[in-house]
Design a protein around this motif. Structure first.
Motif, PDB file in Angstrom:
ATOM      1  N   PHE A 295       0.853  -1.178   0.000  1.00  0.00           N
ATOM      2  CA  PHE A 295       0.000   0.000   0.000  1.00  0.00           C
ATOM      3  C   PHE A 295       0.889   1.227   0.000  1.00  0.00           C
ATOM      4  CE2 PHE A 295      -4.216  -1.699   1.042  1.00  0.00           C
ATOM      5  CZ  PHE A 295      -5.001  -0.725   0.454  1.00  0.00           C
ATOM      6  N   SER A 296       0.430   2.267  -0.654  1.00  0.00           N
ATOM      7  CA  SER A 296       1.152   3.534  -0.579  1.00  0.00           C
ATOM      8  C   SER A 296       1.023   4.099   0.837  1.00  0.00           C
ATOM      9  CB  SER A 296       0.576   4.529  -1.587  1.00  0.00           C
ATOM     10  OG  SER A 296      -0.796   4.791  -1.310  1.00  0.00           O
ATOM     11  N   GLY A 297       1.941   4.978   1.201  1.00  0.00           N
ATOM     12  CA  GLY A 297       1.891   5.583   2.525  1.00  0.00           C
ATOM     13  C   GLY A 297       0.625   6.363   2.774  1.00  0.00           C
ATOM     14  N   CYS A 298       0.001   6.878   1.697  1.00  0.00           N
ATOM     15  CA  CYS A 298      -1.247   7.645   1.834  1.00  0.00           C
ATOM     16  C   CYS A 298      -2.478   6.746   1.788  1.00  0.00           C
ATOM     17  CB  CYS A 298      -1.342   8.696   0.737  1.00  0.00           C
ATOM     18  SG  CYS A 298      -1.279   8.003  -0.941  1.00  0.00           S
ATOM     19  N   CYS A 299      -2.294   5.444   1.591  1.00  0.00           N
ATOM     20  CA  CYS A 299      -3.380   4.448   1.537  1.00  0.00           C
ATOM     21  C   CYS A 299      -4.310   4.644   0.350  1.00  0.00           C
ATOM     22  CB  CYS A 299      -4.203   4.457   2.829  1.00  0.00           C
ATOM     23  SG  CYS A 299      -3.293   3.821   4.237  1.00  0.00           S
ATOM     24  N   GLY A 300      -3.879   5.381  -0.669  1.00  0.00           N
ATOM     25  CA  GLY A 300      -4.728   5.613  -1.825  1.00  0.00           C
ATOM     26  C   GLY A 300      -4.420   4.724  -3.015  1.00  0.00           C
ATOM     27  N   VAL A 301      -3.315   3.965  -2.974  1.00  0.00           N
ATOM     28  CA  VAL A 301      -2.939   3.061  -4.063  1.00  0.00           C
ATOM     29  C   VAL A 301      -2.550   1.710  -3.470  1.00  0.00           C
ATOM     30  CG1 VAL A 301      -1.405   2.649  -6.018  1.00  0.00           C
ATOM     31  CG2 VAL A 301      -2.114   4.981  -5.472  1.00  0.00           C
ATOM     32  N   TYR A 302      -3.147   0.660  -4.005  1.00  0.00           N
ATOM     33  CA  TYR A 302      -2.845  -0.710  -3.604  1.00  0.00           C
ATOM     34  C   TYR A 302      -2.212  -1.420  -4.794  1.00  0.00           C
ATOM     35  CZ  TYR A 302      -4.001  -5.718  -2.963  1.00  0.00           C
ATOM     36  OH  TYR A 302      -3.955  -7.095  -2.898  1.00  0.00           O
ATOM     37  N   ALA A 303      -1.054  -2.026  -4.569  1.00  0.00           N
ATOM     38  CA  ALA A 303      -0.345  -2.728  -5.640  1.00  0.00           C
ATOM     39  C   ALA A 303      -0.241  -4.207  -5.299  1.00  0.00           C
ATOM     40  CB  ALA A 303       1.057  -2.145  -5.819  1.00  0.00           C
ATOM     41  N   ARG A 304      -0.411  -5.048  -6.317  1.00  0.00           N
ATOM     42  CA  ARG A 304      -0.228  -6.484  -6.110  1.00  0.00           C
ATOM     43  C   ARG A 304       0.410  -7.097  -7.353  1.00  0.00           C
ATOM     44  NH1 ARG A 304      -5.045  -8.221  -5.964  1.00  0.00           N
ATOM     45  NH2 ARG A 304      -5.031  -9.468  -7.871  1.00  0.00           N
TER      46      ARG A 304
ATOM     47  N   LEU B 151      -6.770   2.049  -7.515  1.00  0.00           N
ATOM     48  CA  LEU B 151      -6.736   3.461  -7.126  1.00  0.00           C
ATOM     49  C   LEU B 151      -7.986   3.827  -6.341  1.00  0.00           C
ATOM     50  CD1 LEU B 151      -5.603   5.086 -10.510  1.00  0.00           C
ATOM     51  CD2 LEU B 151      -4.183   4.012  -8.746  1.00  0.00           C
ATOM     52  N   SER B 152      -7.809   4.590  -5.276  1.00  0.00           N
ATOM     53  CA  SER B 152      -8.951   5.110  -4.520  1.00  0.00           C
ATOM     54  C   SER B 152      -9.677   6.167  -5.345  1.00  0.00           C
ATOM     55  CB  SER B 152      -8.477   5.710  -3.195  1.00  0.00           C
ATOM     56  OG  SER B 152      -7.728   6.901  -3.433  1.00  0.00           O
ATOM     57  N   PRO B 153     -10.916   6.537  -4.978  1.00  0.00           N
ATOM     58  CA  PRO B 153     -11.692   7.477  -5.799  1.00  0.00           C
ATOM     59  C   PRO B 153     -11.135   8.887  -5.885  1.00  0.00           C
ATOM     60  CG  PRO B 153     -13.136   6.218  -4.353  1.00  0.00           C
ATOM     61  CD  PRO B 153     -11.730   5.955  -3.904  1.00  0.00           C
ATOM     62  N   ASP B 154     -10.173   9.224  -5.029  1.00  0.00           N
ATOM     63  CA  ASP B 154      -9.612  10.577  -5.030  1.00  0.00           C
ATOM     64  C   ASP B 154      -8.178  10.495  -4.535  1.00  0.00           C
ATOM     65  OD1 ASP B 154      -8.883  13.290  -3.962  1.00  0.00           O
ATOM     66  OD2 ASP B 154     -10.902  13.774  -4.624  1.00  0.00           O
ATOM     67  N   PRO B 155      -7.226  11.203  -5.194  1.00  0.00           N
ATOM     68  CA  PRO B 155      -5.828  11.147  -4.745  1.00  0.00           C
ATOM     69  C   PRO B 155      -5.642  11.597  -3.299  1.00  0.00           C
ATOM     70  CG  PRO B 155      -5.961  12.108  -6.941  1.00  0.00           C
ATOM     71  CD  PRO B 155      -7.369  11.983  -6.449  1.00  0.00           C
ATOM     72  N   ALA B 156      -6.517  12.477  -2.815  1.00  0.00           N
ATOM     73  CA  ALA B 156      -6.402  12.956  -1.440  1.00  0.00           C
ATOM     74  C   ALA B 156      -7.208  12.111  -0.466  1.00  0.00           C
ATOM     75  CB  ALA B 156      -6.865  14.412  -1.371  1.00  0.00           C
ATOM     76  N   ARG B 157      -7.704  10.985  -0.924  1.00  0.00           N
ATOM     77  CA  ARG B 157      -8.622  10.171  -0.117  1.00  0.00           C
ATOM     78  C   ARG B 157      -8.153   8.718  -0.157  1.00  0.00           C
ATOM     79  NH1 ARG B 157     -14.725  10.269  -2.294  1.00  0.00           N
ATOM     80  NH2 ARG B 157     -15.288   8.094  -1.967  1.00  0.00           N
ATOM     81  N   GLY B 158      -7.695   8.232   0.975  1.00  0.00           N
ATOM     82  CA  GLY B 158      -7.244   6.849   1.036  1.00  0.00           C
ATOM     83  C   GLY B 158      -8.395   5.869   1.140  1.00  0.00           C
ATOM     84  N   PHE B 159      -8.102   4.601   0.927  1.00  0.00           N
ATOM     85  CA  PHE B 159      -9.121   3.562   1.029  1.00  0.00           C
ATOM     86  C   PHE B 159      -9.624   3.390   2.454  1.00  0.00           C
ATOM     87  CE2 PHE B 159      -7.338   1.990  -3.039  1.00  0.00           C
ATOM     88  CZ  PHE B 159      -8.525   1.800  -3.725  1.00  0.00           C
ATOM     89  N   SER B 160      -8.859   3.822   3.442  1.00  0.00           N
ATOM     90  CA  SER B 160      -9.172   3.485   4.828  1.00  0.00           C
ATOM     91  C   SER B 160     -10.483   4.066   5.321  1.00  0.00           C
ATOM     92  CB  SER B 160      -8.038   3.952   5.746  1.00  0.00           C
ATOM     93  OG  SER B 160      -7.866   5.352   5.638  1.00  0.00           O
TER      94      SER B 160
END
Length: 479
Positions: free
Chosen positions: A97-106, A287-296
């Motif tokens: 996960f990115s540090g901002c929780c907005g991108v998940y990679a697998r 990708l989360s719905p907004d760059p400033a908005r994490g999945f959490s």
């Protein structure tokens, strides 16, 4: 909102590295403590063999590491989170996960991408350090590359040198992100697939600067094109710069697949998944719905967590899991005696402890075991905590409710909060509320605490009405 941060300690016998010897090059990925079928292991070993496409695999691992080292909303503050690796018996999965929780990679390294001994079962973290990244960037395709995930056979007992220890601030929202993505991705459908040439053309032409509003992608002939309109069949692309990690692997790609949910009313931004097909591998960014908005904070897990039986069902389902690469919901339902709906809710609860992921390519959940405490569901979900407090205080009152709880009672409920009254409308099982949260997000980030409290009350009434043969029969079938 307060973010709780714990310190996660990763301990490795030595740094991961690309080592050269008489037999050629070896990519040695060192493991930290993790879960295996035999129990917890300090340094589990999952694989030893060759990568069939070494240059592509090295680039894909760097892409996963790129995401783990990035905060896309605050690029001046790098992250430092070691990727998670899971052995599923027929493949290796590397996740970050990115540090901002907005991108998940697998990265899924499938059987065709590996040539060696049996692939183990279990989950741990792998050390990714700066010298390793530099070495991976120099891996070429001319020479074979041996891959070892875990220590050498005798190294656990004979290695006497100093260990490598990393203490990493790990916010709760990182774990919540793992929980939310598996629920959100389960609602995705395949939307488009293009060739490698079209994938390269499209991804390299994307704007590098962050767009002011979400863009959308639609199929156009054999390729893809950007649009500012959320038309039917489109895939949302919120923050095109967040796909930069895919650029490393484009010259090895054979195609690109796009996944997303149906375009909602009003064309609100939505999450999406971007999968690059590689030789014997798949690399996916969600990708989360907004760059400033994490999945959490998406709230996708709340409805499932609000059921009274979900925690008990999760305990039952958990003993039936065995690091399967594809979790068969119907088979779990048969073996547990639960309905498929209750199994899915149980999987969501297990996902809050990082024990369940979702593979969009195969439209199936998979089992993993993150090394984190799973008894923090309430703390991770303040809306669920608030909703249960409202129910316990008797703050939910029906106003002219019609029908019974089956598919969901229709009517209006008054929810008293701090001297104010919010009204929650239930229609055909769907809830809406008069509060500011609902007015702003319209359910796009999960239910508000008031609607969730009503959901708990309705489910409690339904459970009371149907308690007996149905519930006991399910438990009896499980036993």
């Amino acid at each position: 909102m307060t973010t709780t941060t714990a310190v996660q300690t990763y301990t490795y016998l030595r740094p991961s590295a690309v080592r050269h010897g008489a037999g050629g090059a070896e990519l040695a990925l060192e493991t930290s403590g993790g879960a295996t079928p035999a129990g917890t292991s300090d340094h589990p070993r999952f694989f030893a063999g060759f990568l069939t496409a070494p240059e592509a695999a090295a680039a894909a691992l760097l892409s996963v590491a790129d995401v783990a080292a990035t905060r896309y909303n605050q690029r001046l503050f790098p992250a430092s989170l070691d990727p998670v690796v899971t052995g599923n018996g027929d493949r290796l999965r590397f996740e970050s996960f990115s540090g901002c929780c907005g991108v998940y990679a697998r990265l899924d390294v499938l059987g065709a991408g590996l040539d060696g001994d049996e692939i183990g079962h279990g989950t741990t973290n792998v050390d990714v350090n700066t010298p390793l990244r530099d070495a991976l960037a120099r891996v070429g395709s001319a020479d074979p590359l041996h891959l070892r995930v875990g220590p050498e056979v005798l190294e656990v007992t004979t290695f006497d040198g100093p260990v490598v220890e990393k203490k990493v601030p790990l916010p709760d929202r990182w774990l919540r992100g793992f929980a939310e993505t598996q629920v959100i991705a389960a609602a995705f459908d395949p939307r488009a697939e293009v060739s490698a040439a079209e994938a390269v053309r499209f991804l390299r032409a994307l704007p590098r600067a962050r767009a002011g509003s979400a863009l959308w992608v639609v199929p156009a002939g054999r390729g893809l094109r950007l649009t500012s309109r959320a038309v039917p069949g489109a895939v949302c692309l919120p923050g095109p710069d967040r796909l930069a990690a895919l650029l490393r692997v484009l010259r090895h790609a054979s195609g690109l697949r796009l996944y997303g949910p149906p375009v909602g009313a009003g064309g609100a931004p939505a999450a999406s998944a971007w999968e690059v097909l590689l030789p014997g591998m798949r690399l996916t960014l969600t990708l989360s719905p907004d760059p400033a908005r994490g999945f959490s904070g998406e709230g996708a897990v709340l409805d499932a967590l609000a059921t009274e039986e979900a925690a008990g069902d999760a305990e039952l389902v958990s003993v039936l899991l065995a690091w399967e690469p594809r979790v068969d919901v119907d088979e779990l339902a048969r073996r547990s005696g639960l309905t498929p709906q209750r199994v899915r809710a149980a999987l969501t609860v297990l996902g809050t402890a990082g024990r369940i992921g979702y593979d969009t390519a195969e439209a199936a959940h998979f089992h993993r075991e993150l090394p984190f405490d799973g008894d923090r569901v309430e703390r991770h979900n303040p809306r669920l905590r608030a909703a249960r407090a409202l129910v316990a205080a008797g703050a939910v009152r029906p106003e002219g409710v019609e029908g019974t709880e089956g598919g969901g009672a229709d009517g209006t409920f008054a929810v008293a909060v701090d001297g104010h009254t919010h009204r929650v409308r239930s229609a055909d099982g769907e809830l809406s509320c008069t509060c500011r949260w609902w007015a702003e997000y319209r359910g796009g980030r999960g239910p508000c605490s008031h609607a969730l409290a009503v959901r708990i009350v309705l489910r409690g009434a339904g459970a009371s009405a149907g308690h007996g043969a149905g519930a006991e029969g399910a438990r009896a079938g499980a036993r």
